[in-house]
Write a protein that holds these residues in place. Structure first.
Motif, short mmCIF file in Angstrom:
data_model
loop_
_atom_site.label_atom_id
_atom_site.label_comp_id
_atom_site.label_asym_id
_atom_site.label_seq_id
_atom_site.Cartn_x
_atom_site.Cartn_y
_atom_site.Cartn_z
N PRO A 3 0.83 -1.21 0.00
CA PRO A 3 0.00 0.00 0.00
C PRO A 3 0.86 1.25 0.00
CG PRO A 3 0.05 -0.99 2.17
CD PRO A 3 0.72 -1.96 1.26
N LYS A 4 0.35 2.29 -0.63
CA LYS A 4 1.09 3.55 -0.70
C LYS A 4 1.24 4.18 0.68
CE LYS A 4 1.32 7.65 -3.62
NZ LYS A 4 0.63 8.42 -4.69
N ASN A 5 0.22 4.02 1.52
CA ASN A 5 0.25 4.58 2.87
C ASN A 5 -0.27 3.56 3.87
OD1 ASN A 5 1.12 7.47 2.52
ND2 ASN A 5 -0.66 7.47 1.15
N ARG A 6 0.38 3.51 5.02
CA ARG A 6 -0.05 2.64 6.11
C ARG A 6 -0.34 3.53 7.31
NH1 ARG A 6 4.14 -1.45 7.57
NH2 ARG A 6 2.36 -2.69 8.25
N ILE A 7 -1.52 3.35 7.91
CA ILE A 7 -1.96 4.29 8.93
C ILE A 7 -2.49 3.60 10.18
CG2 ILE A 7 -2.49 6.04 7.20
CD1 ILE A 7 -5.47 5.49 7.66
N ILE A 8 -2.40 4.32 11.28
CA ILE A 8 -3.10 4.02 12.52
C ILE A 8 -4.13 5.13 12.69
CG2 ILE A 8 -2.92 3.95 15.04
CD1 ILE A 8 -0.04 2.89 14.64
N ILE A 9 -5.39 4.77 12.91
CA ILE A 9 -6.44 5.77 13.13
C ILE A 9 -6.79 5.78 14.61
CG2 ILE A 9 -8.77 6.53 12.53
CD1 ILE A 9 -8.54 5.00 9.92
N ASP A 10 -6.59 6.93 15.24
CA ASP A 10 -6.95 7.12 16.65
C ASP A 10 -8.26 7.90 16.67
OD1 ASP A 10 -5.98 6.84 19.50
OD2 ASP A 10 -6.31 9.01 19.43
N THR A 11 -9.31 7.31 17.22
CA THR A 11 -10.66 7.83 16.95
C THR A 11 -11.61 7.65 18.13
OG1 THR A 11 -12.56 7.57 15.46
CG2 THR A 11 -11.25 5.61 15.88
#
Length: 437
Positions: A3-11
């Motif tokens: 993937p172009k971007n790998r993220i953690i979403i804090d929500t």
């Protein structure tokens, strides 16, 4: 292909938080991987936020079956990756808990669990995160609705650090769309590991516009102003210069080390940029009605809490208004999907934005120096700044009377504030097309 971007979403789900999560999970596997969803308190108390995340996956499992049966495209990233879901902070570092259930509804989603019990998971979901459910025994089968995520029994901030420690430096971006408590806890426990993050994308604050909780403060920042101030301080060459004052000489989390490996790259999405990106009731219902007739579980679920939100806006503003739902949190995900687009622009150079943590009327305010005064070290090339010793360097570009260091090149935060997107009016349609295929 990676993937172009790998993220953690804090929500802290929340209506627009759920839309942000759905947008992220609807991405193609090549665009985005959601490595983790870190849950915090915020719009509603922590356990209600967590329930909304689990319910979303429960609905998505039904939606994927429905789409497969009807030959419709499924969520790419959802099928390709299995994010961790971890439970984080239940209260601010030092503040009283602030919630927004007056806007999002008591459950955070305008009563969707009561309206559609068939789309809500059984209470046994709590066992996924180590909780005992009344009447349950150790021999009970684990819930079957967790196919799309991996539950963690560890605290969210420790999971954030574990991922940053195990993955190569500058490969994980943290997207924070709730109060910054989890992020502040991670940064305080191991700042060197936390600074391995590629970028911290924050939805929060109001810089040159009014607040949405007080005249000057935005909800996420006011919900834990101390956490926000601590996180922002990591963008400074001298973090101690903008850390929040201690209470009775003692801080809940303590100071950062004097020397850190580098400064944090923080991209800020304040109300200035997020509020004008709106979804209107007519646009949403035009998209959703055909899907409701066809039997889409996701359409049925989202129709309840989004129309509940539109009705709330109507009741607040009265007849004749032309306001939609501001897509605060989803805008950060659109940025992650299209961050290379030239129309994503930030201020010409990072700004010294500081968070007020002590003011009686201004707590959570984003303070910026608009006096237009020159910084001596910018105009005098002979000023030494001693980059190898940032703690000593603060004395080399001081200005008499500038006790708070607003005119220093070394003291103060350095925030990349986002000021424009690829299309304010286009985003709502893009969001709906991606989520509802």
């Amino acid at each position: 292909m990676a993937p172009k971007n790998r993220i953690i979403i804090d929500t802290d789900p929340g209506v627009d938080d759920v839309l942000a999560l759905l947008l992220a999970l609807s991405a193609s596997p090549e665009e985005l991987e959601v490595a983790m969803i870190s849950v915090t308190y915020g719009n509603v108390p922590l356990q209600r936020c967590l329930r909304n995340v689990v319910a979303m996956f429960h609905v998505l499992e039904k939606e994927m079956k429905w789409r497969e049966a009807n030959g419709k495209p499924t969520f790419g990233a959802l099928n390709a990756y299995k994010p961790i879901v971890a439970v984080g902070a239940s209260h601010p570092l030092e503040d009283e808990e602030l919630v927004a259930d007056h806007f999002h509804g008591e459950d955070g989603l305008h009563g969707v669990h009561t309206a559609h019990p068939d789309l809500s998971p059984a209470d046994t979901w709590r066992t996924l995160f180590g909780d005992k459910v009344e009447g349950a025994t150790d021999s009970d089968e684990p819930p079957s609705f967790s196919r799309f995520f991996t539950p963690s029994k560890g605290p969210a901030h420790e999971e954030i650090l574990r991922i940053l420690r195990e993955e190569p430096e500058d490969t994980i971006t943290v997207v924070a769309v709730g109060p910054l408590t989890n992020v502040a806890l991670a940064a305080a426990k191991d700042p060197e590991t936390f600074l391995r993050v590629k970028e911290l994308v924050v939805m929060g604050g109001a810089v040159n516009t009014i607040g949405n909780v007080t005249p000057v403060a935005e909800f996420n920042c006011m919900a834990d102003a101390v956490a926000a101030a601590r996180v922002y301080a990591l963008t400074s060459k001298v973090p101690s210069s903008t850390m929040p004052p201690t209470i009775h000489g003692k801080s809940v989390l303590g100071a950062y080390p004097e020397k850190l490996p580098r400064q944090l790259k923080l991209s800020l999405f304040p109300l200035d940029i997020t509020t004008p990106h709106e979804l209107h009731k007519e646009t949403f219902n035009q998209k959703i009605q055909p899907l409701l007739k066809q039997g889409s579980p996701l359409a049925k679920w989202t129709e309840t809490f989004l129309n509940g939100t539109f009705n709330k806006i109507d009741s607040m503003l009265g007849e004749g208004h032309n306001e939609g739902l501001s897509l605060h949190d989803p805008l950060t995900i659109w940025y992650m999907l299209t961050r290379d687009h030239p129309q994503w622009t930030t201020v010409p150079k990072p700004e010294d934005i500081r968070v007020e943590t002590c003011g009686q009327w201004t707590r959570g305010m984003h303070v910026i120096d608009n006096r237009g005064r020159a910084k001596p070290a910018e105009v005098d090339s002979t000023v030494e700044t001693h980059p190898e010793d940032p703690m000593d360097a603060v004395t080399f570009d001081e200005v008499p009377g500038d006790t708070m260091g607003w005119l220093s090149l070394r003291r103060g935060n350095r925030i990349n504030r986002v000021v424009s997107s690829p299309g304010q009016d286009a985003f709502a349609g893009i969001l709906l097309d991606r989520i509802f295929a």
